[in-house]
Design a protein around this motif. Structure first.
Motif, PDB file in Angstrom:
ATOM      1  N   ILE A 164       0.858  -1.188   0.000  1.00  0.00           N
ATOM      2  CA  ILE A 164       0.000   0.000   0.000  1.00  0.00           C
ATOM      3  C   ILE A 164       0.891   1.232   0.000  1.00  0.00           C
ATOM      4  CG2 ILE A 164      -1.769   1.282   1.286  1.00  0.00           C
ATOM      5  CD1 ILE A 164      -2.527  -1.405   2.618  1.00  0.00           C
ATOM      6  N   TRP A 165       0.534   2.225  -0.807  1.00  0.00           N
ATOM      7  CA  TRP A 165       1.324   3.453  -0.861  1.00  0.00           C
ATOM      8  C   TRP A 165       0.415   4.680  -0.896  1.00  0.00           C
ATOM      9  CZ3 TRP A 165       1.267  -0.267  -4.702  1.00  0.00           C
ATOM     10  CH2 TRP A 165       0.607   0.062  -5.887  1.00  0.00           C
ATOM     11  N   GLY A 166       1.033   5.835  -0.752  1.00  0.00           N
ATOM     12  CA  GLY A 166       0.301   7.091  -0.736  1.00  0.00           C
ATOM     13  C   GLY A 166       0.675   7.984  -1.890  1.00  0.00           C
ATOM     14  N   SER A 167       0.665   9.297  -1.648  1.00  0.00           N
ATOM     15  CA  SER A 167       0.811  10.263  -2.737  1.00  0.00           C
ATOM     16  C   SER A 167       2.196  10.256  -3.367  1.00  0.00           C
ATOM     17  CB  SER A 167       0.499  11.670  -2.213  1.00  0.00           C
ATOM     18  OG  SER A 167       1.415  12.039  -1.200  1.00  0.00           O
ATOM     19  N   GLY A 168       3.194   9.737  -2.671  1.00  0.00           N
ATOM     20  CA  GLY A 168       4.535   9.710  -3.246  1.00  0.00           C
ATOM     21  C   GLY A 168       4.702   8.699  -4.355  1.00  0.00           C
ATOM     22  N   LYS A 170       4.267   4.447  -5.713  1.00  0.00           N
ATOM     23  CA  LYS A 170       4.679   3.104  -5.321  1.00  0.00           C
ATOM     24  C   LYS A 170       6.181   3.019  -5.060  1.00  0.00           C
ATOM     25  CE  LYS A 170       4.910  -1.501  -7.443  1.00  0.00           C
ATOM     26  NZ  LYS A 170       4.546  -2.275  -8.652  1.00  0.00           N
ATOM     27  N   GLY A 171       6.539   2.510  -3.868  1.00  0.00           N
ATOM     28  CA  GLY A 171       7.928   2.230  -3.552  1.00  0.00           C
ATOM     29  C   GLY A 171       8.791   3.447  -3.287  1.00  0.00           C
ATOM     30  N   SER A 172       8.181   4.587  -2.981  1.00  0.00           N
ATOM     31  CA  SER A 172       8.953   5.829  -2.851  1.00  0.00           C
ATOM     32  C   SER A 172       9.341   6.173  -1.421  1.00  0.00           C
ATOM     33  CB  SER A 172       8.152   6.991  -3.446  1.00  0.00           C
ATOM     34  OG  SER A 172       6.945   7.208  -2.716  1.00  0.00           O
ATOM     35  N   LYS A 173       8.825   5.436  -0.433  1.00  0.00           N
ATOM     36  CA  LYS A 173       9.024   5.811   0.957  1.00  0.00           C
ATOM     37  C   LYS A 173       9.570   4.627   1.771  1.00  0.00           C
ATOM     38  CE  LYS A 173       7.386   9.837   0.065  1.00  0.00           C
ATOM     39  NZ  LYS A 173       6.059  10.289   0.476  1.00  0.00           N
ATOM     40  N   PRO A 174      10.088   4.894   2.974  1.00  0.00           N
ATOM     41  CA  PRO A 174      10.553   3.795   3.834  1.00  0.00           C
ATOM     42  C   PRO A 174       9.429   2.802   4.126  1.00  0.00           C
ATOM     43  CG  PRO A 174      11.288   5.912   4.695  1.00  0.00           C
ATOM     44  CD  PRO A 174      10.312   6.219   3.587  1.00  0.00           C
ATOM     45  N   ALA A 175       9.827   1.577   4.418  1.00  0.00           N
ATOM     46  CA  ALA A 175       8.862   0.487   4.568  1.00  0.00           C
ATOM     47  C   ALA A 175       8.353   0.359   5.997  1.00  0.00           C
ATOM     48  CB  ALA A 175       9.498  -0.835   4.155  1.00  0.00           C
ATOM     49  N   ARG A 211      -4.160   9.674   6.085  1.00  0.00           N
ATOM     50  CA  ARG A 211      -3.545  10.193   4.861  1.00  0.00           C
ATOM     51  C   ARG A 211      -2.083  10.571   5.112  1.00  0.00           C
ATOM     52  NH1 ARG A 211      -7.437  12.863   3.606  1.00  0.00           N
ATOM     53  NH2 ARG A 211      -6.941  14.921   4.437  1.00  0.00           N
ATOM     54  N   ALA A 212      -1.801  11.152   6.257  1.00  0.00           N
ATOM     55  CA  ALA A 212      -0.434  11.571   6.575  1.00  0.00           C
ATOM     56  C   ALA A 212       0.508  10.373   6.683  1.00  0.00           C
ATOM     57  CB  ALA A 212      -0.425  12.371   7.872  1.00  0.00           C
ATOM     58  N   ILE A 213       0.056   9.301   7.327  1.00  0.00           N
ATOM     59  CA  ILE A 213       0.949   8.154   7.472  1.00  0.00           C
ATOM     60  C   ILE A 213       1.059   7.365   6.170  1.00  0.00           C
ATOM     61  CG2 ILE A 213       0.674   7.982   9.965  1.00  0.00           C
ATOM     62  CD1 ILE A 213      -1.316   5.774   9.639  1.00  0.00           C
ATOM     63  N   ARG A 214       0.008   7.321   5.372  1.00  0.00           N
ATOM     64  CA  ARG A 214       0.103   6.675   4.060  1.00  0.00           C
ATOM     65  C   ARG A 214       1.054   7.442   3.144  1.00  0.00           C
ATOM     66  NH1 ARG A 214      -4.503   4.268   1.606  1.00  0.00           N
ATOM     67  NH2 ARG A 214      -3.637   4.995  -0.380  1.00  0.00           N
ATOM     68  N   ASP A 215       1.062   8.756   3.249  1.00  0.00           N
ATOM     69  CA  ASP A 215       1.940   9.559   2.401  1.00  0.00           C
ATOM     70  C   ASP A 215       3.384   9.534   2.886  1.00  0.00           C
ATOM     71  OD1 ASP A 215      -0.224  10.199   0.832  1.00  0.00           O
ATOM     72  OD2 ASP A 215      -0.511  12.198   1.696  1.00  0.00           O
ATOM     73  N   LYS A 216       3.590   9.035   4.091  1.00  0.00           N
ATOM     74  CA  LYS A 216       4.914   9.020   4.712  1.00  0.00           C
ATOM     75  C   LYS A 216       5.643   7.694   4.511  1.00  0.00           C
ATOM     76  CE  LYS A 216       6.679   9.944   9.434  1.00  0.00           C
ATOM     77  NZ  LYS A 216       6.214  10.155  10.830  1.00  0.00           N
ATOM     78  N   SER A 304      16.194  -1.050  -0.655  1.00  0.00           N
ATOM     79  CA  SER A 304      15.399  -0.055  -1.363  1.00  0.00           C
ATOM     80  C   SER A 304      15.337   1.224  -0.537  1.00  0.00           C
ATOM     81  CB  SER A 304      14.001  -0.608  -1.640  1.00  0.00           C
ATOM     82  OG  SER A 304      13.210   0.336  -2.314  1.00  0.00           O
ATOM     83  N   ARG A 305      14.268   1.429   0.195  1.00  0.00           N
ATOM     84  CA  ARG A 305      14.128   2.642   1.009  1.00  0.00           C
ATOM     85  C   ARG A 305      14.345   2.390   2.497  1.00  0.00           C
ATOM     86  NH1 ARG A 305      14.184   7.143  -2.316  1.00  0.00           N
ATOM     87  NH2 ARG A 305      13.156   6.576  -4.282  1.00  0.00           N
ATOM     88  N   GLY A 306      14.674   1.141   2.839  1.00  0.00           N
ATOM     89  CA  GLY A 306      14.898   0.804   4.234  1.00  0.00           C
ATOM     90  C   GLY A 306      13.619   0.482   4.968  1.00  0.00           C
ATOM     91  N   ILE A 307      13.765  -0.107   6.145  1.00  0.00           N
ATOM     92  CA  ILE A 307      12.629  -0.528   6.960  1.00  0.00           C
ATOM     93  C   ILE A 307      12.574   0.369   8.201  1.00  0.00           C
ATOM     94  CG2 ILE A 307      11.588  -2.424   8.266  1.00  0.00           C
ATOM     95  CD1 ILE A 307      13.276  -4.343   6.474  1.00  0.00           C
ATOM     96  N   ARG A 308      11.524   1.158   8.315  1.00  0.00           N
ATOM     97  CA  ARG A 308      11.393   2.036   9.466  1.00  0.00           C
ATOM     98  C   ARG A 308      10.816   1.282  10.677  1.00  0.00           C
ATOM     99  NH1 ARG A 308      10.900   7.478   9.434  1.00  0.00           N
ATOM    100  NH2 ARG A 308      12.372   7.244   7.703  1.00  0.00           N
TER     101      ARG A 308
END
Length: 426
Positions: A164-168, A170-175, A211-216, A304-308
């Motif tokens: 699942i991803w947000g406004s950034g 697919k695959g653009s943010k930490p996991a 929305r904020a956490i999905r976009d993050k 990729s973007r790392g695991i948060r």
């Protein structure tokens, strides 16, 4: 299996072997008439185990210092109660409670025409329905999610998840990376991660916090990482824990996937080398197909973007457990931050229904584990935060692994509130 046999196999201090781990292959296990008890140990579980060696008892929990939870066959109940131990009753009739819990509501696919109903969380469901539910949910949000598979189980089932991803994009943010149903009998774990998945998707358009956490973050959620074991709990033995891997020369079936990760696998005391044990670690680190697939996928996320944040969802006991499990004195480099965040999550969880969760390092708070997923995610996978969450109930009451379906929604709601808090902080 008599507890005397279990103790001899595991040298006393190791976790007891359940009858659920015995080599019965496809035989149907019948728990009708079994009574389940939580026995106060007063920090001396060895003394209690010594009194139980003549009973065909099935242990539920593993090496808890404060209480030992067991099921006793009907024909041995009177003799057990004559011991005069300090107990609380968990199940009057374990078989009857399993039958009630296993009355699955039917699920009919809604396809892409509608979002699945929240009535999904009123009941447990057959494994095939879990797959259909996820496909339906993803089909309702095709531009923000996708179903993926990372490999096959020992018996050839897909190990699937949802991204699942947000406004950034697919695959653009930490996991944010979640595993459910690592241990097959822990049915509530699948439901909780499904509830979180449901709300991440359905509330994005209407809830600013979601929305904020999905976009993050990008979310990678695998609800059933032990599909063979999970299916077996629904067809043959409700209390089965491990995967269903067979090995040449071994009569007992299955490996504990949460003792098979390739980090501190060789350390003694946190897993068993006996194939009949519920905590059997395997012959070598990562020698189960499920853990090989999960390891490879973890490496992909790391590179990729790392695991948060990684969470391994389990039951039961109501704990938020931090690294490490392999050594009771070891701490993650950011232990203070992890501890503060876990305490905040426990506070937020408690606000929903008053449910209390204990927080702390896994080994010193609960018991020693080696080759575990959160330890691997911390030391090898590079996760900033890596936890085990043990869901409802607390150990002394509430059903243990056989949690009534009426507990699905409360369990899920309180975890959703807790995880929203965590994701806003990390």
């Amino acid at each position: 299996m008599k507890l005397s046999t279990a103790i001899s196999l595991l040298a006393g201090a190791a976790p007891l072997v359940s009858a659920a781990a015995a080599p019965r292959l496809e035989r149907k296990m019948n728990y009708d008439g079994y009574k389940a008890y939580s026995i106060a140990t007063h920090h001396n579980p060895a003394a209690i185990k010594a009194k139980l060696t003549r009973f065909a008892a099935i242990p539920f929990n593993l090496d808890n210092d404060e209480h030992l939870d067991i099921a006793i066959p009907a024909e041995e109940v009177a003799a057990f109660e004559a011991l005069g131990l300090e107990t609380q009753l968990m199940h009057e009739d374990l078989g009857a409670d399993i039958a009630e819990e296993g009355t699955f509501a039917p699920y009919t696919s809604v396809g892409a025409q509608a979002v699945p109903s929240l009535t999904w969380f009123n009941s447990y469901h057959a494994y095939a329905d879990h797959i259909t539910f996820f496909n339906d949910l993803q089909a309702s949000f095709p531009n923000a999610s996708e179903i993926f598979t990372i490999g096959k189980s020992f018996q050839g089932r897909d190990i699937f998840g949802i991204h699942i991803w947000g406004s950034g994009g697919k695959g653009s943010k930490p996991a944010i990376y979640f595993h459910g149903t690592v241990h097959a009998r822990e049915w509530i774990s699948a439901k909780v991660v499904e509830y979180i998945t449901y709300h991440l998707l359905t509330q994005y358009a209407t809830d600013a916090a979601v929305r904020a956490i999905r976009d993050k973050f990008d979310f990678y959620i695998l609800p059933v990482v032990n599909p063979d074991g999970f299916v077996y709990t629904q067809t043959n033995d409700r209390l089965w824990r491990k995967n269903r891997q067979t090995r040449s020369g071994q009569s007992c079936v299955g490996t504990d996937q949460n003792r098979n990760w390739n980090y501190q696998w060789s350390v003694t005391g946190g897993a068993s080398t006996s194939p009949c044990s519920e905590t059997y670690k395997g012959l070598a680190a990562g020698d189960t197909p499920e853990i090989r697939a999960l390891t490879a996928f973890t490496t992909t996320l790391k590179n990729s973007r790392g695991i948060r944040l990684y969470i391994d969802w389990h039951s039961y006991g109501q704990y938020i457990l931090l690294p490490y499990g392999y050594d009771c004195s070891a701490r993650a480099s950011n232990h203070a931050a992890q501890s503060s965040l876990a305490s905040g999550m426990a506070t937020r969880i408690r606000q929903s229904y008053g449910t209390t969760f204990t927080t702390g390092p896994s080994c010193s708070t609960l018991y020693k584990t080696t080759g575990s997923a959160p330890d691997y995610m911390t030391a090898v996978g590079g996760a900033t935060y890596a936890w085990t969450i043990e869901l409802r109930p607390a150990g002394s009451s509430g059903g243990g692994f056989v949690l009534p379906a009426t507990q699905i929604l409360p369990s899920s709601i309180e975890q959703w509130e807790g995880i929203k808090y965590v994701l806003a902080q990390v």
